[in-house]
Design a protein around this motif. Structure first.
Motif, short mmCIF file in Angstrom:
data_model
loop_
_atom_site.label_atom_id
_atom_site.label_comp_id
_atom_site.label_asym_id
_atom_site.label_seq_id
_atom_site.Cartn_x
_atom_site.Cartn_y
_atom_site.Cartn_z
N GLU A 208 12.78 1.83 5.46
CA GLU A 208 12.45 0.48 5.92
C GLU A 208 10.97 0.16 5.70
O GLU A 208 10.60 -1.00 5.54
N THR A 209 10.13 1.18 5.71
CA THR A 209 8.69 0.92 5.56
C THR A 209 8.28 0.78 4.09
O THR A 209 7.17 0.39 3.80
N LEU A 210 9.19 1.11 3.18
CA LEU A 210 8.83 1.09 1.75
C LEU A 210 9.07 -0.30 1.17
O LEU A 210 9.93 -0.50 0.32
N ASP A 211 8.30 -1.27 1.65
CA ASP A 211 8.61 -2.65 1.26
C ASP A 211 8.11 -2.99 -0.14
O ASP A 211 8.44 -4.05 -0.65
N ARG A 212 7.39 -2.08 -0.79
CA ARG A 212 7.03 -2.35 -2.18
C ARG A 212 7.83 -1.47 -3.13
O ARG A 212 7.39 -1.13 -4.21
N TRP A 213 9.02 -1.13 -2.71
CA TRP A 213 9.98 -0.42 -3.58
C TRP A 213 11.09 -1.39 -3.96
O TRP A 213 11.44 -2.26 -3.17
N PRO A 214 11.69 -1.21 -5.13
CA PRO A 214 12.82 -2.08 -5.50
C PRO A 214 13.97 -1.88 -4.51
O PRO A 214 14.27 -0.75 -4.12
N GLU A 215 14.59 -2.98 -4.14
CA GLU A 215 15.70 -2.92 -3.20
C GLU A 215 16.79 -1.97 -3.70
O GLU A 215 17.40 -1.22 -2.94
N LYS A 216 17.01 -1.99 -5.00
CA LYS A 216 18.05 -1.15 -5.60
C LYS A 216 17.81 0.33 -5.31
O LYS A 216 18.72 1.07 -4.95
N VAL A 217 16.57 0.74 -5.46
CA VAL A 217 16.23 2.15 -5.24
C VAL A 217 16.36 2.51 -3.76
O VAL A 217 16.86 3.57 -3.40
N LYS A 571 3.20 10.88 5.38
CA LYS A 571 4.61 11.16 5.15
C LYS A 571 5.13 10.63 3.83
O LYS A 571 5.97 11.23 3.19
N GLU A 572 4.65 9.43 3.49
CA GLU A 572 5.23 8.76 2.33
C GLU A 572 4.28 8.81 1.14
O GLU A 572 3.17 8.29 1.20
N PRO A 573 4.70 9.41 0.02
CA PRO A 573 3.79 9.60 -1.11
C PRO A 573 3.57 8.35 -1.97
O PRO A 573 2.54 8.23 -2.61
N PHE A 574 4.55 7.45 -2.01
CA PHE A 574 4.45 6.34 -2.98
C PHE A 574 4.59 5.00 -2.26
O PHE A 574 5.68 4.63 -1.83
N LYS A 575 3.47 4.27 -2.17
CA LYS A 575 3.50 3.00 -1.46
C LYS A 575 4.22 1.94 -2.28
O LYS A 575 5.10 1.27 -1.81
N GLY A 576 3.82 1.82 -3.53
CA GLY A 576 4.48 0.85 -4.40
C GLY A 576 5.23 1.60 -5.49
O GLY A 576 4.70 2.54 -6.06
N LEU A 577 6.44 1.18 -5.74
CA LEU A 577 7.21 1.82 -6.81
C LEU A 577 7.69 0.74 -7.76
O LEU A 577 8.14 -0.33 -7.33
N PHE A 578 7.56 1.01 -9.05
CA PHE A 578 8.08 0.06 -10.03
C PHE A 578 8.93 0.81 -11.03
O PHE A 578 8.50 1.85 -11.54
N THR A 579 10.13 0.33 -11.26
CA THR A 579 10.99 1.00 -12.24
C THR A 579 11.13 0.09 -13.46
O THR A 579 11.65 -1.01 -13.36
#
Ligand code: ANZ
Ligand code: ZN
Length: 868
Positions: A208-217, A571-579
């Motif tokens: 829930e906190t990974l708001d800069r990750w693609p929804e799909k992932v 805890k979380e290594p990747f704030k923003g993720l782009f695929t």
């Protein structure tokens, strides 16, 4: 001056040399500016880079260069995910040492990446097969072991009896080893595991906190963790089982369907199945057969649903007059729930397939909305959607949710033996992570087996446990097992002769913490905890969707585990993720049905119809579908060829230009040439500007010059926004646009006041905008226009707000207090003009239904309210 053709080869090499000599991309950890960590998934050194790499690394580089210009202390490192099977395969096939093969590939690919002009801090480079890296990984492993994050247990593996090796599930094809073709066996081996499942809930919640990750992932990760809330229910046997059990405990997520139960299912690995098989040869044969097919979920999903009746019977927990047969069934896994189920064929497809095969009852208990209870039936497709419970006694008429609750409440309050008949339970699909690999080319697990002391961790001062160099791949199996001396070692605890562990770690371990290592790559511990914590999380991680689950989940687990042992504090290594999307290309097939590469064919175009022939023999070639570039279909383009012909900037530009970065991009020759022409055009235009003396001031600009200033500043403002949102293709579209605007002024009247000033200003802005994408060309143009210092060290320009204001205004239009749309109109428009234009809007007319508005309120320069 700049009238000659732009020579990308010469210019690109020259600027790379300058950047390199001045160490402009080397990042200091103690730089006081705000940090920005951009990382692309590091490559596997397979041999040569492919276009997918070019796209991926071009994107990361644009971000890195842009953020640097925005004043951040940018960390942009590169390394090599260098352990793994292909190196061992090469060793077996070509008699090269896996280490030599790997480092040679790295050398080639490093040169290729360098030719792209990536703004990487090469001083931080490492390969995961460097002893210095895997030694630190061994240190981490020992810390995890001490912290209780690692354990050993017996577990089943796919065993290839010919290659004498363990196979990953992906390497088992139709029950056979991918290389040897031998029938794969299931073997039990004691293997090492990481306790990732301890973190199931935390890993799930934190999505829930990974708001800069693609929804799909995020969704894929959620499904992989697979939380389900259900009920454990004990069904009493009509007579005790041969194991002495009086009841059979099952796990279900659908207690609402209990009245639809028609049989019970046991896993072939269930203790009761094993016990019964001792006396029952049919059952034993069946269980052996199940072992052969394999226990991967995929294998089970594909196989036909089969089973054997055990002869045992249980009583229905809600109606003791009903007896249900107990089958051993091939689709039930031992390591999920309790390894046993009740089956409800009407509402579960696997149960239904099984029931049809063995003629077992199918009793629907969930009625779809609007269906008739008298006639509703389930034939070949189970009904798994929502509905109302029927055929179910006291549950009739309830919703699924209410019925689940009613059954749970009821069975919780019944006691059999001396405990409740049912118990609520949360289950996760996520299993612990088995990291043992019976391979040579991986990080050795640093433990020793001693006859007296058991499993003993290697002493920290004895690290690294280094891979031996003298190995032979002539025989099948793990070369570490066969090595004459490597295994022999003194027990770290009692000093007696003992044996090294010969398992190496899954290569996913290597990639689960490399991003932390980059923050202090030469440090004598796995990390410098404060430094790692300062740099992490990675602000922007970029890579392929194929890593959406395992790599990212393992890295998330690893970061938590590292936090537990004090290696980082987050805890979380990747704030923003782009695929990013893939690079795709047309495919070609010759008359003989074999694939042909783009280099082997010639395409001609007549009346819009494209045809292809074999360049050498003129035979007809079929133009096939557009597919992901792959060696097997021969539809690849070698990045080095493109860079040699057109330069890296053209390749980078085209890779980012045609489609949004998350979509696939189609590689075409015309597209590359278009990018190449643009490079030349920018160079010509900059040359023309540089020939005009830079004179005058902003205040003088009017007419066409003022329009150009507005266009340039607007382009700058929107581009900044695009870059912040990774809208690379939009940046490129704006650059084309600005080039057109500049050309207009260059080709227009020369006596426009402020012309020289506006042209130089727009020229520089253009160069800065394209800089992150085409860094070499931009650097050359910057110099040509008299820019100070290196462009790659120059701050991003600030758009002049006064040039961004428009002569038009946008009014939000509210109808009865709700915003329904907007009106764009001249700023000076009078109140009456705004009123008239509002009433003429389609959506306003619609809501008026032909009537006059009850009220029409214009708040000048702000908003319009319509009351209907
Ligand atoms: C009865 C039932 C009726 C089920 C129905 C489903 C539909 P998730 O949601 O993934 O947790 N199950 C339980 N343990 C199993 C095992 N070890 N191997 C294979 N299947 C197993 O899945 C839970 C459902 O999967 C459970 O709910 C059980 O079947 C099955 F209309 O129970 B159910
Ligand atoms: Zn010992």
């Amino acid at each position: 001056m700049a009238t000659e053709r732009y020579n990308a080869r010469e210019v690109e090499a020259r600027w790379r040399k300058v950047w390199n000599e001045k160490n402009v991309f080397v990042t200091q950890n103690d730089d006081p500016r705000d940090k920005y960590y951009v990382l692309e998934m590091f490559p596997y050194p397979s041999g040569r880079i492919h276009m997918g790499h070019v796209r991926n690394y071009a994107m990361g580089d644009v971000v890195a260069r842009y953020k640097r210009a925005r004043g951040f202390n940018v960390l942009h490192p590169m390394g090599w995910d260098a352990f793994g099977m292909p190196a061992e395969n090469a060793a077996m096939q070509n008699k090269v040492h896996p280490r030599d093969w790997t480092y040679e590939n790295i050398a080639t690919m490093r040169d290729q990446l360098k030719s792209m002009g990536l703004s990487l801090d090469w001083s931080r480079e490492f390969a995961t097969c460097d002893v210095e890296y895997y030694m630190q990984q061994q240190r981490l492993f020992l810390k995890f072991l001490e912290a209780g994050l690692v354990y050993r247990k017996k577990s089943k593996v796919n065993w290839d009896p010919v290659d004498m090796t363990v196979l990953a599930n992906e390497q088992v094809i139709d029950g056979r080893g991918w290389r040897s073709g031998a029938l794969v066996e299931q073997r039990e081996l004691t293997q090492w595991f990481f306790r990732i499942s301890d973190y199931s809930e935390d890993l799930l919640e934190a999505i829930e906190t990974l708001d800069r990750w693609p929804e799909k992932v995020r969704l894929m990760q959620k499904n992989w963790i697979g939380k389900s809330e259900g009920l454990r229910v004990r069904f009493e046997f009509t007579a005790p089982a041969p194991t002495g059990d009086n009841d059979l405990e099952i796990f279900t997520t659908r207690p609402d369907t209990l009245f639809g139960a028609s049989f019970m299912g046991l896993s072939p690995d269930h203790p009761i199945s094993a016990k019964l098989a001792e006396e029952n040869p049919t059952l034993k044969a069946f269980i052996d057969e199940c072992r052969r097919v394999g226990t991967s979920e995929e294998a089970i999903e594909k196989a036909e649903k089969t089973g054997v009746d055990t002869g045992l019977r249980v009583k229905h927990p809600l109606d003791s007059s009903i007896e249900l047969p107990v089958y051993v069934a091939n689709f039930i896994l031992m390591d999920y729930g309790t390894g046993a189920i009740f089956a409800c064929p009407a509402h579960d497809q696997r149960d239904l397939d099984f029931a049809r095969k063995y003629g077992l009852p199918v009793r629907p208990v969930v009625l779809p909305k609007d269906a008739d209870p008298a006639t509703f039936d389930v034939a070949e497709e189970a009904y798994t959607d929502d509905g109302t419970i029927f055929n179910s006694g006291f549950l009739d008429g309830m919703s699924i949710t209410d019925a689940k609750e009613a059954v749970a409440a009821k069975l919780e309050s019944v006691t059999i033996g001396n405990s409740a008949q049912a118990q609520r339970q949360i289950n996760y699909r996520l299993r612990d992570w088995g990291i043992s690999r019976q391979r040579y080319w991986g990080c050795p697990i640093p433990v020793v087996h001693c006859d007296d002391c058991g499993v003993v961790p290697e002493k920290s001062e004895n690290l690294p446990v280094e891979l031996p160099s003298d190995i032979d791949f002539d025989k099948p199996g793990n070369p570490l097992d066969r090595h004459p001396t490597w295994r022999n070692v003194a027990c770290p605890s009692c000093g007696k002769p003992a044996r090294r562990e010969t398992d190496t770690m899954d290569t996913f371990v290597d990639s689960s913490w490399y991003f932390a290592r980059f923050t202090a790559p030469r440090c004598e511990e796995p990390t410098e905890p404060q430094t790692a914590t300062d740099w992490l999380p990675v602000d922007q991680y970029i890579g392929g969707i194929e890593h959406a689950i395992l790599h990212l989940l393992y890295s998330r687990f690893f970061t938590r585990a590292m936090q537990k042992v004090g290696a980082v504090d987050l805890k979380e290594p990747f704030k923003g993720l782009f695929t990013q999307g893939m690079v795709v290309h047309e495919t070609y097939k010759g008359a003989d049905g074999k694939w042909l590469s783009p280099a082997e064919i010639t395409i001609s175009d007549s009346d819009g119809k494209r045809t292809a022939v074999h360049t050498q023999n003129g035979s007809a070639v079929e133009i096939g579908s557009i597919e992901k570039m792959s060696k097997s279909k021969k539809n690849t383009i070698d990045p080095t060829d493109i860079i040699d012909t057109y330069g890296a900037d053209t390749a980078r530009w085209f890779m980012l230009s045609d489609s949004p970065p998350e979509r696939d991009v189609i590689w075409t020759e015309e597209g590359v040439q278009g990018a190449w022409r643009f490079v030349q055009r920018v160079w010509r235009l900059v040359g023309e500007i540089s020939e005009i003396a830079n004179s005058g001031s902003a205040a003088q600009a009017s007419g066409a010059a003022q329009d150009l200033r507005k266009a340039a500043h607007k382009a700058l403002a929107v581009t900044s926004n695009d870059l912040d949102n990774l809208g690379f293709n939009r940046v490129i579209a704006r650059a084309y646009d600005l080039v057109n605007q500049i050309s207009k002024v260059l080709n227009g009247a020369t006596d426009v006041p402020g012309r020289a000033f506006a042209l130089h200003e727009a020229g520089r802005i253009l160069v800065q905008i394209i800089g992150p994408v085409m860094p070499h060309l931009a650097e050359e143009c910057w110099k040509e226009l008299g820019g100070e210092g290196l462009l790659c060290e120059t701050a991003w320009p600030v758009a002049d707000d006064s040039l961004l204001v428009d002569d038009t205004i946008i009014y939000p239009i509210q109808i009865n207090g709700k915003r329904r749309g907007e009106l764009t109109i001249a700023k000076e428009a009078s109140k009456e003009e705004v009123e008239a234009a509002t009433l003429a809007l389609d959506f306003v007319q619609k809501s008026l239904e032909g009537n006059a508005p009850k009220k029409l309120i214009v708040v000048p320069q702000r908003i319009v309210n319509v009351v209907v």
